[in-house]
Design a protein around this motif. Sequence first.
Motif, PDB file in Angstrom:
ATOM      1  N   UNK A  30       0.836  -1.209   0.000  1.00  0.00           N
ATOM      2  CA  UNK A  30       0.000   0.000   0.000  1.00  0.00           C
ATOM      3  C   UNK A  30       0.867   1.255   0.000  1.00  0.00           C
ATOM      4  N   UNK A  31       1.885   1.274   0.882  1.00  0.00           N
ATOM      5  CA  UNK A  31       2.732   2.452   0.987  1.00  0.00           C
ATOM      6  C   UNK A  31       3.577   2.657  -0.268  1.00  0.00           C
ATOM      7  N   UNK A  32       4.010   1.554  -0.869  1.00  0.00           N
ATOM      8  CA  UNK A  32       4.785   1.670  -2.109  1.00  0.00           C
ATOM      9  C   UNK A  32       3.917   2.265  -3.214  1.00  0.00           C
ATOM     10  N   UNK A  33       2.676   1.758  -3.315  1.00  0.00           N
ATOM     11  CA  UNK A  33       1.777   2.246  -4.364  1.00  0.00           C
ATOM     12  C   UNK A  33       1.424   3.713  -4.141  1.00  0.00           C
ATOM     13  N   UNK A  34       1.242   4.060  -2.876  1.00  0.00           N
ATOM     14  CA  UNK A  34       0.911   5.435  -2.529  1.00  0.00           C
ATOM     15  C   UNK A  34       2.028   6.381  -2.979  1.00  0.00           C
ATOM     16  N   UNK A  35       3.262   5.941  -2.765  1.00  0.00           N
ATOM     17  CA  UNK A  35       4.411   6.783  -3.081  1.00  0.00           C
ATOM     18  C   UNK A  35       4.548   7.021  -4.582  1.00  0.00           C
ATOM     19  N   UNK A  36       4.316   6.004  -5.401  1.00  0.00           N
ATOM     20  CA  UNK A  36       4.474   6.171  -6.851  1.00  0.00           C
ATOM     21  C   UNK A  36       3.155   6.536  -7.538  1.00  0.00           C
ATOM     22  N   UNK A  37       2.077   6.516  -6.786  1.00  0.00           N
ATOM     23  CA  UNK A  37       0.796   6.931  -7.328  1.00  0.00           C
ATOM     24  C   UNK A  37       0.148   5.918  -8.252  1.00  0.00           C
ATOM     25  N   UNK A  38       0.239   4.642  -7.914  1.00  0.00           N
ATOM     26  CA  UNK A  38      -0.412   3.625  -8.756  1.00  0.00           C
ATOM     27  C   UNK A  38       0.262   2.277  -8.627  1.00  0.00           C
ATOM     28  N   UNK A  39      -0.012   1.392  -9.595  1.00  0.00           N
ATOM     29  CA  UNK A  39       0.588   0.058  -9.579  1.00  0.00           C
ATOM     30  C   UNK A  39       2.098   0.174  -9.704  1.00  0.00           C
ATOM     31  N   UNK A  54       6.094   3.706 -10.964  1.00  0.00           N
ATOM     32  CA  UNK A  54       4.713   3.516 -11.394  1.00  0.00           C
ATOM     33  C   UNK A  54       4.729   2.734 -12.701  1.00  0.00           C
ATOM     34  N   UNK A  55       4.031   1.585 -12.704  1.00  0.00           N
ATOM     35  CA  UNK A  55       4.073   0.675 -13.856  1.00  0.00           C
ATOM     36  C   UNK A  55       3.527   1.335 -15.124  1.00  0.00           C
ATOM     37  N   UNK A  56       2.586   2.270 -14.986  1.00  0.00           N
ATOM     38  CA  UNK A  56       2.006   2.882 -16.186  1.00  0.00           C
ATOM     39  C   UNK A  56       2.193   4.395 -16.196  1.00  0.00           C
ATOM     40  N   UNK A  57       3.299   4.837 -15.567  1.00  0.00           N
ATOM     41  CA  UNK A  57       3.566   6.272 -15.488  1.00  0.00           C
ATOM     42  C   UNK A  57       3.601   6.971 -16.830  1.00  0.00           C
ATOM     43  N   UNK A  58       4.201   6.302 -17.828  1.00  0.00           N
ATOM     44  CA  UNK A  58       4.312   6.909 -19.151  1.00  0.00           C
ATOM     45  C   UNK A  58       2.929   7.002 -19.788  1.00  0.00           C
ATOM     46  N   UNK A  59       2.164   5.902 -19.707  1.00  0.00           N
ATOM     47  CA  UNK A  59       0.841   5.844 -20.323  1.00  0.00           C
ATOM     48  C   UNK A  59      -0.130   6.838 -19.714  1.00  0.00           C
ATOM     49  N   UNK A  60      -0.050   7.008 -18.387  1.00  0.00           N
ATOM     50  CA  UNK A  60      -1.008   7.893 -17.734  1.00  0.00           C
ATOM     51  C   UNK A  60      -0.538   9.346 -17.742  1.00  0.00           C
ATOM     52  N   UNK A  61       0.594   9.600 -18.430  1.00  0.00           N
ATOM     53  CA  UNK A  61       1.024  10.978 -18.614  1.00  0.00           C
ATOM     54  C   UNK A  61       1.638  11.626 -17.384  1.00  0.00           C
TER      55      UNK A  61
END
Length: 147
Positions: A30-39, A54-61
């Motif tokens: 939970x804390x890891x996801x919170x820090x990167x803002x997603x999966x 964040x696994x989809x950082x590029x895709x989600x802009x």
Amino acid sequence: MDMNDNRTIRIMVFEPGRAPYTTMLEDSLEHRQELVGGDIECIPLPCETVLCCNASGKLTGLPENRQYGPDTLHGTFFLYGDTPEGRGVSLTDEQIAMYQEYFPQPVPAAVSFEVRSAADMKEFMNLMFGKGWDMDTGAGEDMEAGR
């Protein structure tokens, strides 16, 4: 709850446009996801270090952050220490020192070209797509030849 469920580890955080800093993170999904803002996506790095982004950082802009090899990482990511058993552990001072300089800022796109006129536009298209690019049809010479 036993203590092992809530371990706090020292991590190094990289936010877009900011210098990296170290902080303590309660090591949970939970804390890891919170820090990167997603999966999260975890990438093993040299010296028993793991990069978590964040696994989809590029895709989600998410904003561009740092260069990693040929790739640009988007959004906040962090590093933590790894063990042979695959448990997250605190980074050592050596690891932190090493990664302080490891990730350069993103490189701007290779071609920077100021378009001021139609001639410039044609030259720009030639640069980008090769000679003979037809702006009206959006086709190059090679495609024309095939008709």
